[in-house]
Design an enzyme around this catalytic site. Structure first.
Site, mmCIF file in Angstrom:
data_model
loop_
_atom_site.group_PDB
_atom_site.id
_atom_site.type_symbol
_atom_site.label_atom_id
_atom_site.label_comp_id
_atom_site.label_asym_id
_atom_site.label_seq_id
_atom_site.Cartn_x
_atom_site.Cartn_y
_atom_site.Cartn_z
ATOM 1 N N HIS A 144 42.149 18.829 30.973
ATOM 2 C CA HIS A 144 40.926 19.478 31.466
ATOM 3 C C HIS A 144 39.758 18.495 31.464
ATOM 4 C CE1 HIS A 144 37.784 22.730 31.595
ATOM 5 N NE2 HIS A 144 37.133 21.847 30.843
ATOM 6 N N GLU A 145 39.602 17.761 30.367
ATOM 7 C CA GLU A 145 38.501 16.807 30.271
ATOM 8 C C GLU A 145 38.693 15.630 31.234
ATOM 9 O OE1 GLU A 145 36.001 17.809 28.835
ATOM 10 O OE2 GLU A 145 36.861 19.415 27.621
ATOM 11 N N HIS A 148 37.451 16.649 34.509
ATOM 12 C CA HIS A 148 36.000 16.473 34.674
ATOM 13 C C HIS A 148 35.686 15.045 35.127
ATOM 14 C CE1 HIS A 148 34.198 20.204 33.447
ATOM 15 N NE2 HIS A 148 34.792 20.217 32.268
ATOM 16 N N GLU A 225 33.814 23.993 35.774
ATOM 17 C CA GLU A 225 34.780 24.344 34.738
ATOM 18 C C GLU A 225 36.064 24.892 35.354
ATOM 19 O OE1 GLU A 225 34.758 23.680 31.501
ATOM 20 O OE2 GLU A 225 32.897 22.603 31.956
#
Length: 294
Positions: A144-145, A148, A225
């Protein structure tokens, strides 16, 4: 936290620049005939983007300082070695350079990513998550990071913030000038010039418009997100991404954590409709639902 630090730095630069320029009389867009809107817009754009760019360039240092994160230079144990290897694999699959990897002291399950570009980034995970969570769920959170970073979210956020800053400064000065001229309407010698009323009113309007404009920035933050969750599901598996979110939500509901966890953005239940406008992260139930529909 990365978003809060970014916004605070941006606002500080913006306010300091406005005060210094006002004191030095640099605001050349005010003439005897009134406001030169073209000059005013250029002035606001230059200093509006300056604040967001400085915030972006300082984002890694501020994140390390604010979270007390320690970058893994040499792994001290098996977990740190596994974390480095995992992030390296995810970064390669996402098509970005290996970011710095750090661990910050916190019992809560948290993680964050920051950096001024996708090839010079930082990803960090809390010690609590690293100790308690199974490897596949940690991998999903790190994916997930990495999402980003690969999506260029910090750069895009900076550009949006720069545009927002520009128009906040622009309209605040127009409103401040109007208020000042209204207060000085009987002073013929004051036509085309400004007094202290202009500076005070401008500062008040900057704060007011800045609060309203932050809704735009927060909307983008919520949107990104969902994109990062999708990237996490693609890199580490949809099931692992959903399981990680569900576990974090379960821990959050069973504990006395604050309503907003500083990094991964998990919060209890729903806020009011008005409060949602200023939330940087969407409700976790909405994020899980979006993943289930992929």
């Amino acid at each position: 936290m990365r978003i809060l630090l970014f916004l605070l730095t941006n606002i500080a630069v913006l306010v300091v620049a406005s005060i210094v320029l006002s004191v030095l009389g640099v605001e050349r867009y005010i003439s005897g005939s009134g406001l030169n809107l073209t000059s005013l817009l250029i002035f606001c754009a230059v200093f509006g983007f300056t604040g967001s760019i400085i915030s972006l360039l300082l984002s890694k240092k501020m994140a390390k300082w604010g979270s007390k994160a320690q970058v893994i230079e040499q792994p001290r144990n098996h977990k740190e070695q596994w974390l480095l290897t995992t992030v390296q694999e995810l970064a390669k699959e996402a098509g970005i350079k290996m970011p710095e990897v750090a661990i910050f002291p916190a019992h809560e399950a948290n993680a964050f990513a920051t950096g001024w570009n996708k090839n010079d980034a930082l990803v960090a995970v809390s010690s609590g998550m690293l100790d308690r969570y199974p490897p596949d769920e940690i991998r999903a959170v790190m994916a997930h990071e990495i999402g980003h970073v690969a999506n260029g979210d910090m750069v895009t956020l900076s550009l949006i913030q720069g545009v927002v800053n520009t128009f906040v400064m622009f309209f605040a000065r127009i409103a401040g000038y109007a208020v000042d001229q209204f207060l000085r309407r009987d002073d013929e010698e004051g036509e085309g010039s400004v007094g202290w009323g202009y500076y005070i009113a401008t500062m008040v309007f900057e704060i007011l418009f800045g609060i309203l404009a932050s809704m735009i920035v927060m909307w983008f933050s919520r949107y990104r997100e969902f994109r990062a969750d999708e990237a996490g599901a693609r890199l580490a598996g949809k099931g692992a991404m959903i399981a990680a979110l569900a576990r974090i939500q379960s821990e959050h509901e069973m504990s006395h954590m604050p309503d907003s966890m500083v990094a991964f953005g998990i919060r209890r239940g729903r806020k009011s409709s008005f409060g949602e406008l200023f939330s940087s992260h969407p409700p976790i139930n909405d994020r899980i639902a979006a993943l289930q529909q992929l």
